[in-house]
Design a protein around this motif. Structure first.
Motif, PDB file in Angstrom:
ATOM      1  N   UNK A   1       5.180  11.713  -8.716  1.00 15.75           N
ATOM      2  CA  UNK A   1       5.177  10.952  -7.355  1.00 15.75           C
ATOM      3  C   UNK A   1       4.448   9.979  -6.919  1.00 15.75           C
ATOM      4  N   UNK A   2       3.678   9.352  -7.612  1.00 11.99           N
ATOM      5  CA  UNK A   2       3.180   7.901  -7.758  1.00 11.99           C
ATOM      6  C   UNK A   2       3.569   6.787  -8.489  1.00 11.99           C
ATOM      7  N   UNK A   3       4.201   7.384  -9.694  1.00 13.96           N
ATOM      8  CA  UNK A   3       4.957   6.287 -10.119  1.00 13.96           C
ATOM      9  C   UNK A   3       6.508   5.721  -9.681  1.00 13.96           C
ATOM     10  N   UNK A   4       7.332   7.040  -8.843  1.00 13.09           N
ATOM     11  CA  UNK A   4       8.408   6.640  -7.916  1.00 13.09           C
ATOM     12  C   UNK A   4       8.073   5.484  -7.192  1.00 13.09           C
ATOM     13  N   UNK A   5       6.853   6.512  -6.485  1.00 13.72           N
ATOM     14  CA  UNK A   5       6.035   5.336  -5.639  1.00 13.72           C
ATOM     15  C   UNK A   5       6.041   4.099  -5.833  1.00 13.72           C
ATOM     16  N   UNK A   6       5.583   3.919  -6.747  1.00 12.18           N
ATOM     17  CA  UNK A   6       5.441   1.634  -6.988  1.00 12.18           C
ATOM     18  C   UNK A   6       6.460   1.497  -7.566  1.00 12.18           C
TER      19      UNK A   6
ATOM     20  N   UNK B   1       9.379   3.295  -3.726  1.00  6.82           N
ATOM     21  CA  UNK B   1       9.364   3.258  -2.471  1.00  6.82           C
ATOM     22  C   UNK B   1       8.468   4.735  -1.829  1.00  6.82           C
ATOM     23  N   UNK B   2       7.976   3.931  -1.243  1.00  7.84           N
ATOM     24  CA  UNK B   2       6.578   5.270  -0.895  1.00  7.84           C
ATOM     25  C   UNK B   2       6.978   5.784  -0.207  1.00  7.84           C
ATOM     26  N   UNK B   3       7.875   5.846   1.179  1.00  3.98           N
ATOM     27  CA  UNK B   3       8.751   6.473   2.078  1.00  3.98           C
ATOM     28  C   UNK B   3       9.415   7.332   1.059  1.00  3.98           C
ATOM     29  N   UNK B   4       9.957   6.813   0.480  1.00  2.57           N
ATOM     30  CA  UNK B   4      11.514   8.316  -0.212  1.00  2.57           C
ATOM     31  C   UNK B   4      10.027   9.434  -0.774  1.00  2.57           C
TER      32      UNK B   4
ATOM     33  N   UNK C   1       0.853  -1.188  -0.437  1.00  6.08           N
ATOM     34  CA  UNK C   1      -0.235  -0.002   0.126  1.00  6.08           C
ATOM     35  C   UNK C   1       1.102   1.227  -0.168  1.00  6.08           C
ATOM     36  N   UNK C   2       0.157   2.314  -0.383  1.00  8.25           N
ATOM     37  CA  UNK C   2       1.550   3.216  -0.635  1.00  8.25           C
ATOM     38  C   UNK C   2       0.695   4.953  -0.013  1.00  8.25           C
ATOM     39  N   UNK C   3       0.153   4.753   1.806  1.00 10.22           N
ATOM     40  CA  UNK C   3      -0.315   5.440   2.295  1.00 10.22           C
ATOM     41  C   UNK C   3      -0.348   6.726   2.637  1.00 10.22           C
ATOM     42  N   UNK C   4       1.655   6.737   2.431  1.00  9.81           N
ATOM     43  CA  UNK C   4       2.368   7.811   2.543  1.00  9.81           C
ATOM     44  C   UNK C   4       2.134   8.986   1.520  1.00  9.81           C
ATOM     45  N   UNK C   5       2.342   8.068   0.421  1.00  7.52           N
ATOM     46  CA  UNK C   5       1.992   8.999  -1.088  1.00  7.52           C
ATOM     47  C   UNK C   5       0.791   9.163  -1.384  1.00  7.52           C
TER      48      UNK C   5
END
Length: 130
Positions: A64-69, A72-75, A1-5
């Motif tokens: 933002x979302x592609x980076x998270x996926x 890393x979600x946190x970074x 899950x990508x809660x932080x993003x």
């Protein structure tokens, strides 16, 4: 899950909403009636800050979302938070004067570049790896 993003995405939308409220307030304060978007330089700077934020959202949010996926979600969220802070600095700085928008603009632009470059690199890397 990508809660932080997801949380940072909502903060970015909140910043945009806030910039819209500032435009409405500036219309009343500086007597710029709808549908006009010019006529008072103080209003025009508030309006341009809102429009520039809108112009950057389609660059920022997918990055933002592609980076998270892909990384890393946190970074992604940390870099996204830098973008949000940069945008806030930009909105308040631009309202004061054109030159005072630069620190906020540079901050959010660098965060976006990092997100885009990271996502792009990660996607290309995966394509090359097969």
């Amino acid at each position: 899950m990508y809660h932080l993003t997801a949380l940072v995405s909502l903060l970015a939308i909140l910043v945009y909403f806030y910039s819209s409220v500032r435009v409405s307030q500036a219309r009343g304060k500086f007597g710029v009636k709808l549908p006009a978007i010019s006529g008072n330089p103080d209003f025009e700077r508030v309006f341009r800050a809102q429009m520039n934020t809108l112009e950057w959202l389609p660059i920022f949010l997918p990055s933002l979302w592609l980076f998270a996926i892909y990384i890393s979600d946190g970074i992604a969220a940390a870099l996204g938070l830098v973008w949000v802070i940069g945008r806030i600095l930009y909105i308040f700085g631009y309202a004061k004067s054109v030159p005072q928008r630069s620190p906020g603009f540079a901050t959010q632009a660098l965060a976006t570049i990092a997100l885009w470059a990271g996502a792009f690199g990660a996607i290309v890397w995966r394509l090359v790896q097969g």
